[in-house]
Design a protein around this motif. Structure first.
Motif, PDB file in Angstrom:
ATOM      1  N   GLY A  28      48.556  14.090  47.417  1.00 16.47           N
ATOM      2  CA  GLY A  28      49.882  13.616  47.036  1.00 16.47           C
ATOM      3  C   GLY A  28      50.363  14.160  45.723  1.00 16.47           C
ATOM      4  O   GLY A  28      50.673  13.440  44.797  1.00 16.47           O
ATOM      5  N   GLU A  31      54.793  16.948  42.504  1.00 18.76           N
ATOM      6  CA  GLU A  31      55.456  17.603  41.386  1.00 18.76           C
ATOM      7  C   GLU A  31      55.388  19.121  41.557  1.00 18.76           C
ATOM      8  O   GLU A  31      54.361  19.652  41.959  1.00 18.76           O
ATOM      9  N   GLN A  40      46.450  18.588  37.115  1.00 20.62           N
ATOM     10  CA  GLN A  40      45.846  17.748  38.152  1.00 20.62           C
ATOM     11  C   GLN A  40      44.806  18.506  38.953  1.00 20.62           C
ATOM     12  O   GLN A  40      43.917  17.908  39.540  1.00 20.62           O
ATOM     13  N   TYR A 248      36.635  18.061  28.063  1.00 17.80           N
ATOM     14  CA  TYR A 248      36.575  16.883  27.208  1.00 17.80           C
ATOM     15  C   TYR A 248      36.854  15.632  28.030  1.00 17.80           C
ATOM     16  O   TYR A 248      36.150  14.639  27.955  1.00 17.80           O
ATOM     17  N   PHE A 253      35.160  10.723  31.112  1.00 19.71           N
ATOM     18  CA  PHE A 253      35.112  10.078  32.416  1.00 19.71           C
ATOM     19  C   PHE A 253      33.691   9.904  32.910  1.00 19.71           C
ATOM     20  O   PHE A 253      33.350   8.895  33.524  1.00 19.71           O
ATOM     21  N   VAL A 263      27.274  -1.482  34.830  1.00 17.38           N
ATOM     22  CA  VAL A 263      27.704  -2.887  34.847  1.00 17.38           C
ATOM     23  C   VAL A 263      27.759  -3.396  36.277  1.00 17.38           C
ATOM     24  O   VAL A 263      27.238  -4.458  36.617  1.00 17.38           O
ATOM     25  N   LEU A 267      25.440  -6.358  38.023  1.00 21.70           N
ATOM     26  CA  LEU A 267      26.001  -7.574  38.636  1.00 21.70           C
ATOM     27  C   LEU A 267      25.613  -7.642  40.110  1.00 21.70           C
ATOM     28  O   LEU A 267      25.198  -8.695  40.600  1.00 21.70           O
TER      29      LEU A 267
ATOM     30  N   VAL B 229      32.854 -10.720  34.388  1.00 27.43           N
ATOM     31  CA  VAL B 229      31.667  -9.907  34.130  1.00 27.43           C
ATOM     32  C   VAL B 229      31.956  -8.434  34.411  1.00 27.43           C
ATOM     33  O   VAL B 229      31.511  -7.556  33.678  1.00 27.43           O
ATOM     34  N   LEU B 230      32.727  -8.158  35.457  1.00 24.60           N
ATOM     35  CA  LEU B 230      32.955  -6.761  35.829  1.00 24.60           C
ATOM     36  C   LEU B 230      34.003  -6.072  34.953  1.00 24.60           C
ATOM     37  O   LEU B 230      33.863  -4.907  34.629  1.00 24.60           O
ATOM     38  N   PRO B 233      33.825  -5.549  30.176  1.00 21.74           N
ATOM     39  CA  PRO B 233      33.238  -4.413  29.452  1.00 21.74           C
ATOM     40  C   PRO B 233      34.193  -3.236  29.303  1.00 21.74           C
ATOM     41  O   PRO B 233      34.135  -2.515  28.308  1.00 21.74           O
ATOM     42  N   LEU B 237      34.996  -1.464  25.681  1.00 22.33           N
ATOM     43  CA  LEU B 237      34.841  -0.048  25.352  1.00 22.33           C
ATOM     44  C   LEU B 237      36.162   0.527  24.857  1.00 22.33           C
ATOM     45  O   LEU B 237      36.219   1.246  23.861  1.00 22.33           O
ATOM     46  N   PHE B 250      39.379   9.989  16.366  1.00 24.65           N
ATOM     47  CA  PHE B 250      38.583  10.602  17.441  1.00 24.65           C
ATOM     48  C   PHE B 250      39.349  11.695  18.191  1.00 24.65           C
ATOM     49  O   PHE B 250      38.790  12.697  18.580  1.00 24.65           O
ATOM     50  N   GLY B 251      40.621  11.447  18.466  1.00 23.05           N
ATOM     51  CA  GLY B 251      41.370  12.392  19.281  1.00 23.05           C
ATOM     52  C   GLY B 251      41.248  12.125  20.767  1.00 23.05           C
ATOM     53  O   GLY B 251      41.631  12.939  21.594  1.00 23.05           O
ATOM     54  N   MET B 252      40.727  10.958  21.110  1.00 21.14           N
ATOM     55  CA  MET B 252      40.499  10.623  22.511  1.00 21.14           C
ATOM     56  C   MET B 252      41.800  10.515  23.308  1.00 21.14           C
ATOM     57  O   MET B 252      41.861  10.888  24.458  1.00 21.14           O
ATOM     58  N   LEU B 263      45.212   8.002  29.878  1.00 22.00           N
ATOM     59  CA  LEU B 263      43.860   7.469  30.086  1.00 22.00           C
ATOM     60  C   LEU B 263      43.758   6.074  29.466  1.00 22.00           C
ATOM     61  O   LEU B 263      43.170   5.171  30.045  1.00 22.00           O
ATOM     62  N   LEU B 267      42.690   2.630  31.494  1.00 18.60           N
ATOM     63  CA  LEU B 267      41.569   1.771  31.093  1.00 18.60           C
ATOM     64  C   LEU B 267      42.071   0.384  30.725  1.00 18.60           C
ATOM     65  O   LEU B 267      41.463  -0.630  31.067  1.00 18.60           O
ATOM     66  N   PHE B 317      41.343  -5.850  41.437  1.00 21.75           N
ATOM     67  CA  PHE B 317      40.768  -4.691  40.765  1.00 21.75           C
ATOM     68  C   PHE B 317      41.457  -3.380  41.140  1.00 21.75           C
ATOM     69  O   PHE B 317      41.233  -2.365  40.499  1.00 21.75           O
ATOM     70  N   PHE B 318      42.258  -3.412  42.206  1.00 19.33           N
ATOM     71  CA  PHE B 318      42.830  -2.148  42.672  1.00 19.33           C
ATOM     72  C   PHE B 318      44.339  -2.125  42.540  1.00 19.33           C
ATOM     73  O   PHE B 318      45.021  -1.421  43.259  1.00 19.33           O
ATOM     74  N   SER B 330      51.301  10.135  39.943  1.00 25.66           N
ATOM     75  CA  SER B 330      52.008  10.699  41.087  1.00 25.66           C
ATOM     76  C   SER B 330      52.623   9.590  41.925  1.00 25.66           C
ATOM     77  O   SER B 330      52.152   8.449  41.928  1.00 25.66           O
TER      78      SER B 330
END
Lengths: 285, 563
Positions: A28, A31, A40, A248, A253, A263, A267, B229-230, B233, B237, B250-252, B263, B267, B317-318, B330
């Protein structure tokens, strides 16, 4: 009737699948924008020939001939001194941005360093542009030494040379750069090489913001003729600061995936143990 | 006290027993948890889940007050199009503080840490949670983080909004680090509490309580704990990364250095979207308890309600990408997230239909908790429907970052979490403190809160739809009427909450002693004295009915002389 366990197992299995599916596996891409498409698809940006091929432990081109800022001409080896590791930077004097960033930060790190310039190490800056002259070298050197508050006899030489000699030296340290006709600029990586006193490559310091500690450690290692490992290869280019951003990104990731799986695994393992125990005892339903 | 050895400990039996032996001097053979040690030290070092719950209640209410005051300041500032009582920077700090305090220090811990802690062991027939000391630790972790965050806000304060979006959050000159670090620490409290509840539900259930005999509140807390719990964390971070970015460069998330600001959003919402279910799932559990207690009827579709809690936890979660329709992801991804978000609506609808089905033909006892239940149903349906609307990508592109979104999530959060919190507080107040409050005042304040709430946020839907962006200090004059209406509503809402505070504090100090089970509820937590003794149960283990919320015995119901 399904037991709660089988329901839970299905949930966990789906979650596990979701956690491992790579983000770029999703279809998908509507663009048409080239940049987005490239970003991408994970292609590297269109900067051919800008890279660092690490040649740790290998000797540099000691016989390549250069002229320094005082006008003295000789082989590269003649600027090496026994017992003194070298910070080697390859730049060009008409550089608009990156070289200045690299050298400025090198100067900052040198100021903060506990090691003494000229006593513990020396610095060499080599121009990759054959058009640069010793006079320009002198002007540039004066400016940097002044900003560091060092006398003009400090142990930091600026070298210029012919295309052939420059290429020989750059290849021997794995410094890949190209000339871009459109902008009349060289595209090159942002990196400082640390050489041992005998002229072998000991360590690469990447980027435009060095940790002073790293510079110090690299010099100490080089003095002992130890070869260091480069842990982070983040290579910047003159045009865009993202020649290796994909790598990077992957790095982050990968870290995230590991953490998420850890984690999630912990669990899941706990729930499996608890459910099994209950089902065995027959107290669950 | 020794209970009658009939083998049955129905709530009525306990109540009768209390009546017979309850004495005016408060000298019990088995003192309640409140009177069992009255020194400060005995409170601060307690491992009793009930005392920990009460302490959490105190602090959570304190943060609710702080967040509420800042909400009012924000509303007062927006009374006029230009500056009213503060400058732009102070305004940014005020709404950031309101968001951070309300989300991280009030709504996320509110119901699980207070009522989960207090009721869960009682509901599974346990003496305490699985890890009592860890439970106390979670309180202190929470207080440490909360103090650090509040300190950071008072000394400078951030101006980024509670979402801390990069790149602004990495460049802002305000002091972000202590606030982020404080929130980071409170996350551990959340994780520890979640783990504790999961293990408690699995290992501490009394004989005879199987999974399908668990009260629905326990199911809801169990589902919530899995999310805690899931997901927690991830934000832990992320907050560390932002601190690193902000303080050490950092430049993250800096595209100039190979980072990616989107990103951050991925997160952040990977935690913060499930977090809204951390806030609202416990409320669903509370409402399941209340609706059957005040309708005098078994919950309709017990298993559907139980499983839909797990379903919401899973689907939640989704759905995180629905916060990022305009972030450049996209269109395909957006469509997927859009559909997944709507699944949450399906699970929630299952619950709503079951609750309404429970009330249907029930013998409704319209007390204060039930008033909050009614408000909750209305807000959840209304807020949920607008949720489906904003989860529709094409609509959200226009509504994104406007007051429409603000109104939507306040409908769910205040209409969901706050209604649930107040309902739980009124329902379990006699259980926790053994005192009654004035139900008339309870109904009046509930009406004020629900009305005030509508007047606060319905104008904001209209504002957002006509283009008022969120987090803006100034606005065109044509929006003023709606802003004034919204502020007026907030004032009524605040008045209602003040009344609640007054009569609850009054009843704590000078209230009448409550009966052991004033609602005649069949909930397991009422099968012991109110307030409960330190070890929850005295004498033989209560005998649990065939199913939870057991108001009508189906066998008896078929008989002509059925009750």
């Amino acid at each position: 009737m399904r037991s709660p366990l089988s329901n839970l197992a299905a949930v966990l299995a789906l979650l596990a699948l979701a956690a491992t599916a790579p983000a770029h596996a999703l279809p998908g891409k509507f663009e048409s924008d080239d940049v987005i498409r490239r970003a991408q698809s994970g292609e590297p940006p269109p900067l051919q020939g800008v890279d660092v091929v690490e040649k740790l432990g290998e000797p540099v081109a000691l016989q390549a001939r250069f002229t320094d800022d005082t006008g003295r001409e000789g082989p590269f080896a003649s600027w090496l001194q026994p017992g003194k590791p070298v910070l080697l930077t390859l730049v060009f004097y008409r550089c608009k941005m990156l070289c200045n960033l690299v050298v400025n930060d090198q100067v900052r790190a040198m100021k903060e360093l506990g090691l003494k310039l000229g006593q513990d190490y020396s610095v060499l800056t080599v121009s990759i542009d054959p058009k640069d002259t010793p006079a320009e070298s002198q002007e540039r050197r004066g400016r940097y030494l002044q900003s560091m508050g060092k006398p003009l006899d400090a142990d930091w030489r600026f070298l210029t040379g012919t295309e052939q000699n420059i290429r020989a030296l750059a290849d021997s340290v794995g410094f890949k750069y190209t000339y871009d006709e459109a902008t009349k600029q060289y595209a090159h990586p942002a990196v400082v090489q640390v050489l041992s006193p005998t002229g072998t490559v000991s360590r690469y310091l990447y980027g435009t913001s060095f940790r002073t500690q790293d510079v110090g450690l690299a010099l100490v290692e080089a003095r002992q003729n130890k070869v260091g490992l480069s842990l982070e290869r983040i290579i910047l280019s003159c045009f865009k600061y993202d020649a290796a951003s994909r790598r990077y990104g992957f790095y982050i990731f990968g870290f995230l995936r590991l953490g998420a799986l850890a984690v999630f695994g912990a669990l899941s393992a706990m729930l499996v143990v608890l459910w099994r125990r209950e089902l065995k005892k027959g107290t669950a339903v | 006290m020794s209970l009658p050895v009939t083998g049955s400990t129905s709530p009525e039996a306990v109540a009768a027993h209390e009546g017979a032996h309850g004495d005016a001097h408060g000298e019990h053979a088995h003192p309640s948890y409140l009177t069992d040690g009255t020194t400060i030290k005995s409170w601060l070092l307690t491992v009793d889940h009930k005392r920990i719950g009460v302490m959490f209640l105190f602090f959570v209410l304190l943060f609710f007050l702080v967040g509420g005051i800042y909400a009012l300041l924000v509303r007062i500032e927006l009374l006029t199009p230009g500056p009213t009582i503060m400058d732009a920077m102070a305004y940014n700090r005020a709404f950031t503080l309101h968001g951070v305090v309300m989300v991280f220090l009030f709504m996320i811990p509110a119901i699980p840490a207070v009522f989960g802690n207090f009721m869960l062991p009682l509901m599974v027939g346990a003496k305490d949670v699985a890890f009592p000391r860890l439970n106390l630790l979670s309180l202190y972790i929470f207080l440490t983080g909360a103090s650090l965050a509040i300190w950071g806000m008072l000394h400078g304060g951030a101006d980024t909004g509670w979402t801390f979006y990069t790149p602004y959050s990495t460049q802002t000159t305000t002091t972000l680090a202590p606030i982020l670090f404080g929130v980071f620490i409170t996350g551990f409290s959340s994780i520890v509490t979640g783990l504790n509840f999961i293990v408690t539900v699995h290992t501490m259930r009394a004989p005879g309580i199987t999974w399908f005999k668990l009260p629905l509140f326990v199911w809801a807390i169990y589902a919530t704990s899995i999310i805690q719990v899931l997901a927690t964390p991830v934000i832990g971070l992320l907050l560390l990364l932002v601190i690193g970015e902000n303080v050490f460069n950092f430049g993250m998330f800096d595209p100039a250095r190979g980072g990616d600001p989107v990103l951050f959003q991925h997160l952040f919402w990977f935690y913060s979207h499930p977090a809204v279910y951390i806030m609202v799932l416990p409320t669903f559990g509370v409402m399941s308890e209340i609706v059957s207690a005040f309708s005098r009827k078994n919950i309709f579709g017990y298993r559907a309600v139980a499983y839909s809690s797990i379903g919401i936890a899973f689907v939640g979660f989704f759905a995180w990408g629905h916060h990022m329709f305009v972030s450049g992801q996209s269109t395909f991804d957006g469509a997927i997230f859009s559909v997944l978000s709507m699944l949450v609506g399906v699970f929630t609808a299952i619950k709503v239909f079951n609750w309404v089905g429970t009330v249907y033909r029930g013998a409704v006892d319209f007390k204060t908790p039930f008033a909050y239940f009614c408000g909750f149903i209305y807000f959840t349906v209304f807020g949920g429907m607008t949720g489906i609307a904003v989860a529709t990508m094409s609509l959200d592109v226009s509504w994104h970052d406007t007051y429409f979104v603000v109104a939507h999530f306040h409908f769910i959060m205040v209409g969901g979490t706050v209604m649930g919190f107040l309902a739980a507080l009124h329902y379990w107040f006699p259980k926790m403190f053994g005192k009654t409050y004035h139900d008339g005042w309870g109904l009046v304040s509930a009406a004020l809160i629900i009305l005030g709430f509508n007047f606060t946020f319905i104008p904001q839907f209209l504002l957002g739809n006509s283009g008022m962006p969120r987090r803006y200090y100034e606005y065109p004059a044509r929006f003023q009427a709606l802003h004034v209406a919204s502020t007026a509503g907030a004032t009524v809402l605040a008045l209602g909450l003040v009344i609640v505070a007054i009569y609850l504090i009054h009843s704590l100090v000078a209230g009448k002693r409550a009966a052991a089970n004033p609602w005649n509820s069949k909930g397991y937590e009422w099968m012991t004295a109110s307030p409960p003794p330190t070890h929850n149960f005295v004498g033989p283990q209560p005998v649990y009915p065939e199913e939870p919320h057991f108001y009508v015995d189906p066998k008896k119901a078929e008989a002509p002389d059925a009750v």
